[in-house]
Every structure is written in structure tokens, then in C-alpha cells.
Design a protein around this motif. Structure first.
Motif, short mmCIF file in Angstrom:
data_model
loop_
_atom_site.label_atom_id
_atom_site.label_comp_id
_atom_site.label_asym_id
_atom_site.label_seq_id
_atom_site.Cartn_x
_atom_site.Cartn_y
_atom_site.Cartn_z
N ALA A 1 -3.81 -8.16 -2.05
CA ALA A 1 -4.75 -9.38 -2.51
C ALA A 1 -4.12 -9.93 -3.62
O ALA A 1 -4.34 -11.10 -4.00
CB ALA A 1 -6.03 -8.90 -2.88
N GLU B 1 -5.52 -0.13 -5.67
CA GLU B 1 -6.46 -0.22 -4.42
C GLU B 1 -6.28 -1.99 -3.94
O GLU B 1 -6.26 -2.94 -4.95
CB GLU B 1 -8.03 -0.24 -4.80
CG GLU B 1 -8.99 -0.45 -3.64
CD GLU B 1 -10.27 -0.10 -4.19
OE1 GLU B 1 -10.97 -0.43 -3.19
OE2 GLU B 1 -10.48 0.28 -5.27
N ASN B 2 -5.97 -2.14 -2.59
CA ASN B 2 -5.59 -3.36 -2.04
C ASN B 2 -4.65 -4.05 -3.08
O ASN B 2 -5.01 -5.26 -3.19
CB ASN B 2 -7.02 -4.07 -1.89
CG ASN B 2 -6.97 -5.43 -1.27
OD1 ASN B 2 -6.04 -5.52 -0.28
ND2 ASN B 2 -7.76 -6.33 -1.33
N PRO C 1 0.78 -1.20 0.15
CA PRO C 1 0.06 0.18 0.04
C PRO C 1 0.89 1.26 0.02
O PRO C 1 0.58 2.18 -0.40
CB PRO C 1 -0.80 -0.20 1.18
CG PRO C 1 -0.71 -1.66 1.41
CD PRO C 1 0.17 -2.13 1.06
#
Length: 206
Positions: free
Chosen positions: A119, A115-116, A108
Motif C-alpha cells: 500500500a 503490514e500491507n 510482503p
């Protein structure tokens, strides 16, 4: 040093000949070192240079332990193999280079426009493979950074990585991949230059 056989090709580089020599053509893996110390300022300068070299998705999984104390060196040397024990015991400075298998926790900050990003690397096997590959890239950058500092590097993979990882990290998320001796080259430090594959043996144009 004699003129390299590929000197005609090298003239197309924009890197100054002196830098080509220092980083590549005259550089060797050092096996002995003088007693001249390697300073904290030199180590910091090396990192401040090589941190800008690219990794996939800016992962930067390399983690470094600088071994300065005799106590720490005493913990490392028994895990080195064969002649690497003596070389590591005598080098002015030793760096343990490791892969952070949970590098994705820093993403991050490193790729704030995604975004994210964690993951993407949720699957442990995929994450570990990426960590090891990109750490290997950074090991190469680190060696060149040592040379850029006017020092010699003695990188070694002849050690027990499981034992070194446990001894110096112990958290299960770091895996030692290379140990590098660092310093000014000593007497009879170099082996002769071993053969390299030629361009046509490596490169195919399609």
C-alpha cells in the motif's frame, strides 16, 4: 600504477589496498574483451554478493537478463547506439539490468514485519521513481560485484531503453536501465583515467 594523490587519505580505510585497487583505483570501464567465457558460476557468485547491498525498504527492484545465445544477442545489438553495437556483439557475456516497476508485489516477503507494505507504493508515479532510484543503486553494486569476481564491466546507457524493454520483457512492468558487457579485459581496453572532483569540491560540512 602510480601512487594515487589521495593515498594519505586512503590509509584510513580498513579495506585492503589490493581490494581498493581491484574495485576502484585500478578498475576501468572495459571497451574490449578476450574470448574467455564468463561462467554461470561466476554470474551466480556476483549476484550472491551484491544482493546483500542496501536498497530503500529492502525493495530490490533490479531484474537481470543474461544474454548468452547468439539469437538473443542478435535481438539486442540493433538497439545499441553507435560503437556500443560492436562492443556488445563481441563481449563474452552481456547483462541487461532492468527496474521492476511492480517490485512492491514482493514486499510482503522482503519486509515481513510491515503490514500491507504494498500500500505504501500504490501510487504508480511514486512507485516508478522509487524503482528506478533503487535499481540505479543496484546497478552500481552489480558493477562492483563484476570487479570483485576478477572480471571487467562495460556498463552502457547508450541504447534504446523502450525497444530493449519491449524485446526482452514485453510485460510493461520492467524498464531496462543499463546494459553491461562482462569479461576479461582485452587489448587496448581502457581509456585513460578521466579527472575526478576533489573532496572540497563535493563535500560541505555544516
Amino acid at each position: 600504477m602510480s601512487t594515487p594523490e589521495n593515498s594519505d587519505a586512503l590509509r584510513h580505510l580498513t579495506l585492503a589496498p589490493e581490494a581498493q585497487n581491484q574495485l576502484f583505483l585500478e578498475a576501468r570501464t572495459a571497451n574490449t574483451f578476450t574470448d574467455e567465457p564468463v561462467t554461470e558460476e561466476q554470474v551466480r557468485a556476483i549476484y550472491e554478493l551484491v544482493k546483500y547491498a542496501p536498497t530503500s525498504m529492502n525493495q530490490q527492484p533490479l531484474r537481470i537478463v543474461i544474454v548468452r545465445s547468439e539469437e538473443a544477442r542478435g535481438r539486442l545489438v540493433p538497439h545499441m547506439m553507435g560503437m556500443n553495437q560492436e562492443k556488445t556483439a563481441k563481449a563474452p557475456l552481456v547483462a541487461i539490468l532492468a527496474a521492476d516497476l511492480d517490485f512492491h508485489e514482493e514486499l510482503p516477503k522482503l519486509v515481513p514485519f510491515i503490514e500491507n507494505p504494498q500500500a505504501i507504493f500504490a501510487e504508480p508515479g511514486f512507485r516508478e521513481a522509487s524503482a528506478k532510484f533503487n535499481t540505479a543503486l543496484q546497478v552500481g553494486y552489480f558493477i562492483l560485484g563484476v570487479r570483485a569476481a576478477g572480471l571487467a564491466a562495460g556498463p552502457m546507457t547508450g541504447f534504446d531503453p523502450v525497444a530493449v524493454s519491449k524485446e526482452f520483457f514485453g510485460d510493461g512492468r520492467h524498464q531496462a536501465v543499463c546494459v553491461v558487457n562482462i569479461g576479461k579485459p582485452g587489448p587496448d581496453s581502457w581509456m585513460g583515467r578521466l579527472p575526478r572532483l576533489e573532496y572540497d569540491e563535493v563535500v560541505t560540512t555544516v
